[in-house]
Design a protein around this motif. Structure first.
Motif, PDB file in Angstrom:
ATOM      1  N   THR A 174      31.225 146.677 -39.695  1.00  0.00           N
ATOM      2  CA  THR A 174      32.505 146.817 -38.997  1.00  0.00           C
ATOM      3  C   THR A 174      33.470 145.833 -39.635  1.00  0.00           C
ATOM      4  N   PHE A 175      34.732 146.225 -39.683  1.00  0.00           N
ATOM      5  CA  PHE A 175      35.737 145.334 -40.271  1.00  0.00           C
ATOM      6  C   PHE A 175      36.714 144.879 -39.190  1.00  0.00           C
ATOM      7  N   ALA A 176      37.046 143.602 -39.248  1.00  0.00           N
ATOM      8  CA  ALA A 176      38.018 143.043 -38.302  1.00  0.00           C
ATOM      9  C   ALA A 176      38.949 142.122 -39.070  1.00  0.00           C
ATOM     10  N   ARG A 177      40.149 141.945 -38.519  1.00  0.00           N
ATOM     11  CA  ARG A 177      41.081 141.042 -39.196  1.00  0.00           C
ATOM     12  C   ARG A 177      40.822 139.580 -38.827  1.00  0.00           C
ATOM     13  N   ARG A 178      40.291 139.404 -37.642  1.00  0.00           N
ATOM     14  CA  ARG A 178      39.956 138.057 -37.177  1.00  0.00           C
ATOM     15  C   ARG A 178      38.641 138.139 -36.414  1.00  0.00           C
ATOM     16  N   VAL A 179      37.848 137.101 -36.513  1.00  0.00           N
ATOM     17  CA  VAL A 179      36.584 137.048 -35.779  1.00  0.00           C
ATOM     18  C   VAL A 179      36.570 135.775 -34.944  1.00  0.00           C
ATOM     19  N   VAL A 180      36.158 135.911 -33.696  1.00  0.00           N
ATOM     20  CA  VAL A 180      36.018 134.752 -32.814  1.00  0.00           C
ATOM     21  C   VAL A 180      34.534 134.557 -32.503  1.00  0.00           C
ATOM     22  N   LEU A 181      34.039 133.369 -32.750  1.00  0.00           N
ATOM     23  CA  LEU A 181      32.664 133.041 -32.357  1.00  0.00           C
ATOM     24  C   LEU A 181      32.683 132.506 -30.934  1.00  0.00           C
ATOM     25  N   ALA A 182      32.111 133.282 -30.025  1.00  0.00           N
ATOM     26  CA  ALA A 182      31.951 132.840 -28.626  1.00  0.00           C
ATOM     27  C   ALA A 182      30.468 132.953 -28.309  1.00  0.00           C
ATOM     28  N   SER A 183      29.695 132.357 -29.200  1.00  0.00           N
ATOM     29  CA  SER A 183      28.244 132.578 -29.185  1.00  0.00           C
ATOM     30  C   SER A 183      27.480 131.550 -28.366  1.00  0.00           C
ATOM     31  N   GLY A 404      39.298 133.701 -46.987  1.00  0.00           N
ATOM     32  CA  GLY A 404      39.237 134.361 -45.680  1.00  0.00           C
ATOM     33  C   GLY A 404      38.495 133.575 -44.614  1.00  0.00           C
ATOM     34  N   LEU A 405      37.973 132.399 -44.985  1.00  0.00           N
ATOM     35  CA  LEU A 405      37.242 131.600 -43.985  1.00  0.00           C
ATOM     36  C   LEU A 405      38.117 131.320 -42.764  1.00  0.00           C
ATOM     37  N   GLU A 406      39.422 131.149 -43.014  1.00  0.00           N
ATOM     38  CA  GLU A 406      40.332 130.811 -41.916  1.00  0.00           C
ATOM     39  C   GLU A 406      40.506 131.962 -40.928  1.00  0.00           C
ATOM     40  N   ARG A 407      39.908 133.099 -41.217  1.00  0.00           N
ATOM     41  CA  ARG A 407      39.956 134.236 -40.281  1.00  0.00           C
ATOM     42  C   ARG A 407      38.815 134.198 -39.270  1.00  0.00           C
ATOM     43  N   VAL A 408      37.977 133.184 -39.391  1.00  0.00           N
ATOM     44  CA  VAL A 408      36.867 133.042 -38.444  1.00  0.00           C
ATOM     45  C   VAL A 408      37.183 131.852 -37.538  1.00  0.00           C
ATOM     46  N   HIS A 409      37.251 132.123 -36.245  1.00  0.00           N
ATOM     47  CA  HIS A 409      37.719 131.143 -35.258  1.00  0.00           C
ATOM     48  C   HIS A 409      36.566 130.777 -34.330  1.00  0.00           C
ATOM     49  N   CYS A 410      36.538 129.532 -33.911  1.00  0.00           N
ATOM     50  CA  CYS A 410      35.362 129.026 -33.205  1.00  0.00           C
ATOM     51  C   CYS A 410      35.721 128.612 -31.776  1.00  0.00           C
ATOM     52  N   LEU A 411      35.117 129.276 -30.806  1.00  0.00           N
ATOM     53  CA  LEU A 411      35.311 128.917 -29.394  1.00  0.00           C
ATOM     54  C   LEU A 411      33.935 128.673 -28.772  1.00  0.00           C
ATOM     55  N   THR A 412      33.253 127.675 -29.347  1.00  0.00           N
ATOM     56  CA  THR A 412      31.948 127.284 -28.819  1.00  0.00           C
ATOM     57  C   THR A 412      31.963 125.773 -28.599  1.00  0.00           C
ATOM     58  N   TYR A 413      30.947 125.274 -27.913  1.00  0.00           N
ATOM     59  CA  TYR A 413      30.923 123.855 -27.549  1.00  0.00           C
ATOM     60  C   TYR A 413      31.143 122.903 -28.733  1.00  0.00           C
ATOM     61  N   SER A 430      39.959 128.965 -19.294  1.00  0.00           N
ATOM     62  CA  SER A 430      41.169 129.807 -19.332  1.00  0.00           C
ATOM     63  C   SER A 430      42.164 129.266 -20.346  1.00  0.00           C
ATOM     64  N   GLU A 431      42.320 127.944 -20.349  1.00  0.00           N
ATOM     65  CA  GLU A 431      43.276 127.362 -21.306  1.00  0.00           C
ATOM     66  C   GLU A 431      42.826 127.669 -22.732  1.00  0.00           C
ATOM     67  N   GLY A 432      41.534 127.543 -22.997  1.00  0.00           N
ATOM     68  CA  GLY A 432      41.031 127.834 -24.340  1.00  0.00           C
ATOM     69  C   GLY A 432      41.273 129.287 -24.709  1.00  0.00           C
ATOM     70  N   ALA A 433      40.946 130.197 -23.806  1.00  0.00           N
ATOM     71  CA  ALA A 433      41.092 131.628 -24.106  1.00  0.00           C
ATOM     72  C   ALA A 433      42.563 131.981 -24.315  1.00  0.00           C
ATOM     73  N   LEU A 434      43.431 131.425 -23.471  1.00  0.00           N
ATOM     74  CA  LEU A 434      44.857 131.758 -23.590  1.00  0.00           C
ATOM     75  C   LEU A 434      45.456 131.156 -24.854  1.00  0.00           C
ATOM     76  N   GLN A 435      45.094 129.904 -25.157  1.00  0.00           N
ATOM     77  CA  GLN A 435      45.619 129.290 -26.393  1.00  0.00           C
ATOM     78  C   GLN A 435      45.176 130.082 -27.619  1.00  0.00           C
ATOM     79  N   LEU A 436      43.916 130.468 -27.617  1.00  0.00           N
ATOM     80  CA  LEU A 436      43.402 131.208 -28.773  1.00  0.00           C
ATOM     81  C   LEU A 436      44.092 132.566 -28.880  1.00  0.00           C
TER      82      LEU A 436
END
Ligand SMILES: Cc1cc2nc3c(=O)[nH]c(=O)nc-3n(C[C@H](O)[C@H](O)[C@H](O)COP(=O)(O)OP(=O)(O)OC[C@H]3O[C@@H](n4cnc5c(N)ncnc54)[C@H](O)[C@@H]3O)c2cc1C
Length: 479
Positions: A174-183, A404-413, A430-436
């Motif tokens: 699958t192709f995406a323009r941005r990826v968020v790690l919420a793992s 393209g590394l900058e297209r991978v965003h990290c929302l983990t501890y 909520s603040e993290g999700a909204l800011q991202l």
């Protein structure tokens, strides 16, 4: 008074969203690659963080899919590996509600059980929190695909990130323009287990986050290494399952009493932390690490009510071996014979434990690559934390080539050192999700500026039609 029920809550939520004009209609271009649609954003993980991020992106009119390897309704630790009776967090926190009153746990709870039950509630029962997250996903109709495991993330130079996904016995791209790690809490690694465990037979030990069969501990002498929340939860579960003895081996001479992280929380800390200079970030996080977080009082009491629970403070485990059908465990206070060990020793960044990151891990800059802490403030957890930019994005190490590394965003501890407490716990998720979501919406817009400009030019909806007035010549001025 009877509780209004979830049907009424859903209607109230629909009104609140309509009043706020949410969600925005999609405004990003529908792109294709190799005949397949390209996602604006793919999220890895649909636990609390992935759901909150997906909801915030949907609100902003961004097209998103969250993938989770777990079956629907079984994401994250709450109904799987967590063993506490209640959450640590106070019940009134707004959690992933994104500023919308009807999306809070309280609204969900009161809709079913009423205000008196809310007033009587002490802390949120663990499984009820999972039920709330299931409702959150369902009432917002979030785009989640379960039993989809992301096995590779490969950014490319052409503005796309290629994801390899396993589902239903098949592998697809699958192709995406941005990826968020919420793992998740261990999303960039896994359990932190001391080397001595690796020399023991795997049947003799578990990590507190393992899917361990506690029923099999009945009649056994169990050692729990650690004195935090998960140590108490593991010890209590073993005791309730009929363990003959549970010995908590706690290195510290005393249990921490004060949760400094809780004391740090206020809107300034949440919003301002990411702007602080590195020295302050390190100083704050290192201080909180050194002080350590106490186990919750109710979890500690759950253990202490058993006569066969033993708290051993100031006792460090040094080595262990299997001998005569038992474990000989050598500690700083002498040997002890046990049958099974549970390591409640937390998590660490360890790229080897996350094969999906194998492409990008060698390129990712971590704090130790560029920051030297002051003398006496060394901290392995912080040193291994990713050094993220303000868009939550991974940044390349010196000399690394990873377009393209900058297209991978990290929302983990592990993002906490760079960005603060907005990266995965209930108080500021909520603040993290909204800011991202705001940041990603802005980035997507800016990189498509020609498309958006052309749309402005092509926009042709009149607001006046020319029939509202009559043009007249200027009256002749008196001479
Ligand atoms: C036992 C325990 C108790 C906690 N209690 C509290 C508390 O009381 N208060 C608080 O604020 N915080 C608490 N936390 C911390 C934090 O809130 C939780 O860890 C929470 O689950 C974080 O949500 P998350 O969505 O980031 O991660 P998770 O809930 O762990 O979700 C991550 C998801 O990612 C999925 N995933 C991972 N890798 C892949 C992959 N390659 N492909 C597809 N899917 C993948 C997983 O299946 C999982 O469902 C607790 C944590 C634990 C472990």
């Amino acid at each position: 008074m009877t509780a209004p029920g979830l049907g009424a809550l859903a209607a109230r939520l629909a009104d609140e969203l309509a009043f706020l004009q949410l969600p925005a209609p999609r405004w990003t271009p529908a792109l294709e690659h190799e005949g397949e649609p390209v996602l604006d954003v793919a999220i890895v993980g649909a636990g609390m963080t992935g759901l909150a991020a997906a909801a915030a992106l949907v609100q902003r009119g961004v097209q998103v899919v969250a993938y989770d390897e777990a079956p629907a309704g079984w994401e994250g630790p709450w109904a799987t590996t967590a063993r506490m009776e209640t959450l640590r967090s106070p019940k009134q926190l707004a959690g992933p509600a994104l500023g919308i009153p009807s999306l809070t746990f309280r609204a969900w709870f009161e809709a079913q059980f009423g205000r008196a039950a809310w007033d009587a509630l002490d802390k949120i029962p663990r499984l009820q929190w999972m039920d709330y997250l299931r409702w959150y996903r369902q009432v917002l109709a979030l785009p989640v695909q379960n039993e989809h495991r992301v096995t590779d993330i490969a950014p490319r130079a052409d503005g796309l990130v290629e994801l390899t996904i396993e589902a239903g016995g098949c592998t697809r791209r699958t192709f995406a323009r941005r990826v968020v790690l919420a793992s998740g809490r261990a999303g960039l690694g896994g359990p932190a287990v001391p080397a001595l465990a690796e020399r023991l037979p795997r049947t003799r030990w578990a990590h507190s986050s393992d899917d361990n069969d506690y029923g099999a501990l009945r009649g056994l002498r169990v050692g729990v290494i650690g004195g935090g929340a998960s140590a108490m939860d593991s010890a209590a579960t073993a005791l309730e399952a009929g363990a003959a003895q549970v010995h908590l081996l706690i290195r510290r001479p005393d249990l921490p009493r004060i949760n400094k992280g809780k004391g740090a929380g206020n809107p300034g800390f949440v919003q301002g932390y990411a702007r602080l200079p590195d020295d302050w970030k390190w100083r704050i996080r290192h201080y909180i690490n050194v002080q350590q977080v106490p186990p919750p009082r109710n979890s500690t009491q759950r253990v202490a009510r058993f006569d066969n629970a033993h708290f051993h403070l100031g006792v460090a485990i040094e080595r262990a071996e299997e001998r005569n059908g038992a474990l000989q465990v050598h500690t700083s206070a002498g040997p002890i014979a046990l049958d099974f060990l549970i390591f409640a020793t937390g998590f660490k960044v360890d790229w080897r434990q996350r094969p999906m990151l194998r492409h990008i891990a060698p390129c990712i800059r971590v704090w130790k690559d560029r920051y030297a802490p002051p003398a006496g403030a060394d901290d392995e957890e912080l040193a291994e934390s990713p050094d993220l930019g303000r868009a939550f994005e991974f940044q390349p190490r010196a000399g690394a080539h990873c377009p393209g590394l900058e297209r991978v965003h990290c929302l983990t501890y592990p993002a906490t050192l760079s960005l603060g407490v907005i990266t995965g716990d209930i108080p500021a998720i909520s603040e993290g999700a909204l800011q991202l979501a705001d940041t990603l919406a802005g980035l997507l817009y800016a990189e498509d500026i020609e498309y958006h400009y052309a749309r402005i030019e092509a926009y042709d909806e009149p607001e006046v039609f020319g029939d509202e007035w009559m043009a007249e010549p200027l009256p002749r001025a008196a001479e």
